[in-house]
Design an enzyme around this catalytic site. Structure first.
Site, PDB file in Angstrom:
ATOM      1  N   TYR A 106       0.847  -1.211   0.000  1.00  0.00           N
ATOM      2  CA  TYR A 106       0.000   0.000   0.000  1.00  0.00           C
ATOM      3  C   TYR A 106       0.875   1.251   0.000  1.00  0.00           C
ATOM      4  O   TYR A 106       0.683   2.164  -0.802  1.00  0.00           O
ATOM      5  CB  TYR A 106      -0.901  -0.015   1.227  1.00  0.00           C
ATOM      6  CG  TYR A 106      -1.734   1.212   1.449  1.00  0.00           C
ATOM      7  CD1 TYR A 106      -1.396   2.133   2.443  1.00  0.00           C
ATOM      8  CD2 TYR A 106      -2.863   1.456   0.679  1.00  0.00           C
ATOM      9  CE1 TYR A 106      -2.166   3.262   2.662  1.00  0.00           C
ATOM     10  CE2 TYR A 106      -3.642   2.585   0.900  1.00  0.00           C
ATOM     11  CZ  TYR A 106      -3.290   3.473   1.894  1.00  0.00           C
ATOM     12  OH  TYR A 106      -4.056   4.599   2.103  1.00  0.00           O
ATOM     13  N   LYS A 110       1.549   4.172  -2.804  1.00  0.00           N
ATOM     14  CA  LYS A 110       1.358   5.602  -2.504  1.00  0.00           C
ATOM     15  C   LYS A 110       2.591   6.414  -2.908  1.00  0.00           C
ATOM     16  O   LYS A 110       2.486   7.482  -3.497  1.00  0.00           O
ATOM     17  CB  LYS A 110       1.033   5.805  -1.024  1.00  0.00           C
ATOM     18  CG  LYS A 110      -0.365   5.315  -0.634  1.00  0.00           C
ATOM     19  CD  LYS A 110      -1.449   5.958  -1.486  1.00  0.00           C
ATOM     20  CE  LYS A 110      -2.842   5.574  -1.074  1.00  0.00           C
ATOM     21  NZ  LYS A 110      -3.864   6.131  -1.995  1.00  0.00           N
ATOM     22  N   ILE A 136      -8.557   8.058   8.277  1.00  0.00           N
ATOM     23  CA  ILE A 136      -9.785   8.855   8.192  1.00  0.00           C
ATOM     24  C   ILE A 136     -10.882   8.186   9.012  1.00  0.00           C
ATOM     25  O   ILE A 136     -11.130   6.984   8.880  1.00  0.00           O
ATOM     26  CB  ILE A 136     -10.245   9.030   6.736  1.00  0.00           C
ATOM     27  CG1 ILE A 136      -9.173   9.778   5.928  1.00  0.00           C
ATOM     28  CG2 ILE A 136     -11.566   9.786   6.684  1.00  0.00           C
ATOM     29  CD1 ILE A 136      -9.505   9.936   4.442  1.00  0.00           C
TER      30      ILE A 136
HETATM   31  C1  VAH Z   1      -5.120   2.334   6.292  1.00  0.00           C
HETATM   32  N1  VAH Z   1      -6.951   3.909   6.605  1.00  0.00           N
HETATM   33  O1  VAH Z   1      -5.178   2.148   7.504  1.00  0.00           O
HETATM   34  C2  VAH Z   1      -5.820   3.590   5.736  1.00  0.00           C
HETATM   35  C3  VAH Z   1      -4.905   4.767   5.718  1.00  0.00           C
HETATM   36  C4  VAH Z   1      -3.341   6.169   7.019  1.00  0.00           C
HETATM   37  C5  VAH Z   1      -4.053   4.892   6.953  1.00  0.00           C
HETATM   38  O2  VAH Z   1      -4.132   4.841   4.616  1.00  0.00           O
HETATM   39  O3  VAH Z   1      -4.563   1.585   5.525  1.00  0.00           O
END
Ligand code: VAH
Length: 282
Positions: A106, A110, A136
């Site tokens: 992830y 990003k 969020i």
């Molecule tokens: C996650 N809610 O936990 C998302 C987000 C900053 C965390 O990118 O993967």
């Protein structure tokens, strides 16, 4: 932006596969979209269960959004995340420009997205902008596979059962933001005068930073009988510990006037009130 507002208030909604560039281009052309918000992502924890799918979905949707924005002269907002940082990044008041070696697929998506956003801006002039979102928190949509999901689930369980088993260690700080502030940040950044932007992809965005113990104590001020225990998820533990404790968002404040309006106390009141109403209606 005007087009988006009109659609959101009055216009229809179209469902499309973000991996289908032709469909995306067709919708953009049909409705004369001037700004694309690409929010497609498999989040951090779920991404670790299927890294190849996470890469294909996250980067496929972003590549399509960049190309459609380029060909149709749209502005493009694509969120980054605190997940773009890794264990080698400074932990406290993490700077805007620093080491970024995330250890999740992830986070790798990003960071790649930030680089692609800046590339499309410098090479093609596409108006790409982005913020590094904290976790969020919202009472409207349930969380889906993130490491920060606990900060939503805890409020639901405080109302439903009065007890919560937390998957994240008690002392791990993570940046968090309430949804009203997150949405306002998207709009305010996209409406900012581009001449004031030194950075674009992607701005550190900060609002509040807390541990599970801190949010638990805030809920207990309102619900004294609420209790929390722990069943730490090793994947979420490793991810959460690799992320910053707090971000320095001076650049967002100086370049486009970012200022959060929700803190933990005010958010807790609002979350508990809205979840009570939501569960009562169900
Ligand atoms: C996650 N809610 O936990 C998302 C987000 C900053 C965390 O990118 O993967």
């Amino acid at each position: 932006m005007r087009e988006c507002r009109t659609l959101a208030e009055d216009g229809p909604f179209e469902v499309l596969n973000a991996l289908d560039a032709t469909a995306m281009a067709s919708v953009v052309a049909r409705y004369r979209i001037d700004t694309i918000f690409n929010l497609v992502a498999l989040l951090s924890a779920v991404g670790e269960r299927n890294p190849q799918m996470a890469w294909n979905v996250n980067m496929g949707a972003l590549n399509n959004s960049l190309e459609v924005a380029r060909q149709h002269h749209c502005a493009l907002f694509t969120p980054s995340s605190i997940g773009a940082f890794g264990p080698s990044s400074p932990k406290d008041s993490t700077p805007q420009d620093t080491i970024m070696q995330p250890t999740t697929i992830y986070g790798i998506c990003k960071v790649t997205g930030e680089l692609l956003g800046n590339y499309y801006h410098h090479k093609y002039g596409v108006d790409t902008r982005s913020v590094r979102f904290p976790g969020i928190i919202s009472s409207v949509t349930l969380p889906g596979g993130g490491t920060t999901d606990y900060a939503v689930e805890i409020y639901y369980e405080a109302i439903r059962s009065g007890r919560f088993t937390c998957p994240v260690p008690s002392d791990v700080y993570m940046d968090m933001i309430y949804m009203p502030d997150a949405l306002r940040a998207c709009v305010e950044l996209m409406e900012a005068d581009p001449a004031t932007l030194i950075h674009r992809n992607s701005f550190n965005l900060a609002s509040m930073s807390f541990t599970p113990e801190i949010i638990c104590a805030e809920i207990k001020k309102r619900l004294p009988a609420f209790t929390m225990d722990y069943n730490v998820d090793p994947v979420k533990k490793e991810i959460a510990e690799s992320w910053p404790n707090s971000l320095d968002d001076t650049c967002a404040r100086e370049e486009w006037g970012w200022k959060p309006e929700w803190d933990l106390s005010r958010m807790t009141d609002d979350m508990l009130e809205h979840i009570r109403m939501k569960l009562a209606a169900e």
